[in-house]
Design a protein around this motif. Sequence first.
Motif, short mmCIF file in Angstrom:
data_model
loop_
_atom_site.label_atom_id
_atom_site.label_comp_id
_atom_site.label_asym_id
_atom_site.label_seq_id
_atom_site.Cartn_x
_atom_site.Cartn_y
_atom_site.Cartn_z
N GLU A 151 -29.03 -7.35 -2.08
CA GLU A 151 -27.90 -7.93 -1.91
C GLU A 151 -26.85 -8.11 -2.89
OE1 GLU A 151 -26.35 -10.70 1.51
OE2 GLU A 151 -27.72 -8.96 1.28
N ALA A 153 -23.95 -10.19 -5.18
CA ALA A 153 -23.40 -11.66 -5.32
C ALA A 153 -21.90 -11.35 -4.99
CB ALA A 153 -23.71 -12.03 -6.76
N SER A 154 -21.64 -12.70 -4.45
CA SER A 154 -20.18 -12.65 -4.00
C SER A 154 -19.12 -13.51 -4.93
CB SER A 154 -19.98 -13.50 -2.80
OG SER A 154 -20.60 -14.76 -2.88
N GLY A 160 -21.35 -19.36 -10.12
CA GLY A 160 -20.34 -19.40 -8.99
C GLY A 160 -19.02 -19.91 -9.28
N TYR A 199 -32.44 -10.14 -3.04
CA TYR A 199 -31.57 -11.19 -3.36
C TYR A 199 -31.58 -11.83 -4.58
CZ TYR A 199 -32.03 -10.55 1.73
OH TYR A 199 -32.18 -10.05 3.01
N ARG A 202 -28.07 -14.18 -6.94
CA ARG A 202 -27.36 -15.32 -6.29
C ARG A 202 -27.40 -16.23 -7.33
NH1 ARG A 202 -29.15 -15.45 0.17
NH2 ARG A 202 -27.98 -13.72 0.52
N GLN A 246 -25.89 -19.23 -3.39
CA GLN A 246 -24.63 -18.58 -4.37
C GLN A 246 -23.36 -19.74 -4.31
OE1 GLN A 246 -24.35 -15.62 -5.85
NE2 GLN A 246 -22.39 -16.33 -6.43
N TYR A 612 -25.40 -22.53 5.16
CA TYR A 612 -25.75 -21.15 4.64
C TYR A 612 -25.46 -19.99 5.80
CZ TYR A 612 -30.12 -22.24 6.95
OH TYR A 612 -31.25 -22.44 7.84
#
Length: 622
Positions: A151, A153-154, A160, A199, A202, A246, A612
């Motif tokens: 996954e 990270a955004s 963040g 994941y 995050r 995240q 979420y």
Amino acid sequence: MGDDGAAGTVFRCGDQRTRHSMITGSRACRCFHGRHEPPTTAYLGHRIHSGGFGQTARTTEPWCSSPSDEGPERLPDVGTQAAHGTCLQPTRRRRWVLWLAPLSCPLLHRGWALVTIDRFTVSSYTGAFMEDVTLYPRVRQDDAGPIEGKESASATPYGGQDVTNEGEWNSLEYRTTGSLFRAPSPKFYSLCESLNHRYSGRFPGGVLCAETETDIVEALAWCKKNKMRIVPRGGGHSYAGFSTAQDGLLVDTSKMRGVQVDVHAQTVTVGPGVRNSEVFQALQGTNLLLPGGRCPAVGVAGLVLGGGIGLATRQLGLTCDSLISTRVATSVGETLVCSSDQNYDLFWACRGGAGGNFGFNTSFTFRLHPVDTVTVYDLSWDWKEASTVLGSIAKLIDDETYKKVISCQFGLRTRGARVYAQGIFFGSAADARKALTVVTAAAKPNFEFVEERKIWPAMSYFYVEAGSDPYLSKSIVSNSALSEDTIQALVDDMNSWKERSVDSFASVSFFAMGGQDAEVSPTATAFVHRNAHFIVSMTAYWADSDSDSVSNANCEWLRSLYSKLSYRLGGAAFQNFPDPELVDWWTAYYGENYSRLVAIKNKYDPSRLFEYAQSIGNYPRV
């Protein structure tokens, strides 16, 4: 040796074409066939952790493999490291890869770090053969894109998107007794790590290690003021990484692990950070059982909020069926006692509505069940007996005589004991052997263990620790029996599995249901799956060090298997085995109870601090 991925070829030590820049603090050396040459001047715009965070590794000519198979090229000059989190930005839109090692790292364990660089993105994961390493790059949301098998990270892993100023963070620390960690503290990164490494990457804005209920209440008020998400974390075992934030504030409850047993009242009260192991330990020496899972490190909070299945489900019901009351701190500033007599709607939702949805549960009180002597059984067979064994077990678990007497987890694996069945028989060993005859007579086991034990030695036989390698898992809750056609389709698919690396394997596990758990109406609690014959969990695993081609192939295999089995067994899914790829998840997890859950969500969390990807009310919006 080359690892072929979407971005090109990665060359490891041992390949004749390999030249890797190996960064160690302010030193660098090149590695030819595993041999180290003297350090060269180096430049690399990452902050890295080596004993203390903040050192900057610099190289002028790091070697890397190009997107083609032409051999190593030089990384374009990208300027100096400005503030922490600055991206590397090659002048051309293409990918580069570097091997970096070895450094002290709070997250990764004895491995290489592979850094993939495109115009806006830097991401990393572990490999093998080297010492600890880490780097904390910035990832740009507008161009990052998911990496198959891991996954992506955004936003920036440096906490963040900061929606608050430093003064606000300081005020949170001042108002709470627990410790607050933010990047670049090494402790911050270790607290953020997901058990499922798929994941990893995050990162929240901060991590509060709460010590008291007041800490949690203050955190909720602070998040509401600053319009920031809050993510509760107990055991951190979410299959989909939902207990790893995240952005937002991650509230770690590992310091709130009190367990109070009242032997006379036959109850136990636990804090939000209590793991199964602490309950096991507190009840050792008694004949009192809390129906729960078999993994010692799993958090009790997540277990019960999603329903909770285990070795005593058919005899004593789900974990949530033994819940007497729970305290919940809500986003509207209330701390509520929820039970059959108080705040019943929220109490209803806390029994199967999954964690992190309605409020922050700060304690749970359970009813305990007196159980004395039981019989443990553990059986395995040769692979050639797979179809026969699964068919005979299907008959056993559907036999009305044994639905509330025998628990059973059974299934297939691609390695080890490939065909297995195990569980607890609530009775004597003689009666257990008699019940198991329908299975053992159909196919002779190559391993057979049947033994009477006191309840807690019996439970301890099945303790299993969850691994931390990356994996993809999917589940099906089936209201129909296991047919011969379905069994054969499953066996055929398991035969098609290919071990693409030494750490790749797959498993399909069935958890027998339909006993005491089925005595409760589907709408009496939020757990809707009361008519289930069994829950099936299918998982594909690989290692942090495996290439994208391995993880991609493993995931595709699992998706294909799921598609075939769900067509035969139905689309319902178990909310405690969350699947981030599930499309109609609200129906699959909650069925007819979903609209009621949304109404309760809107009442107790109108500001949606608890949110979420698969949170109640998140989709479809109601």
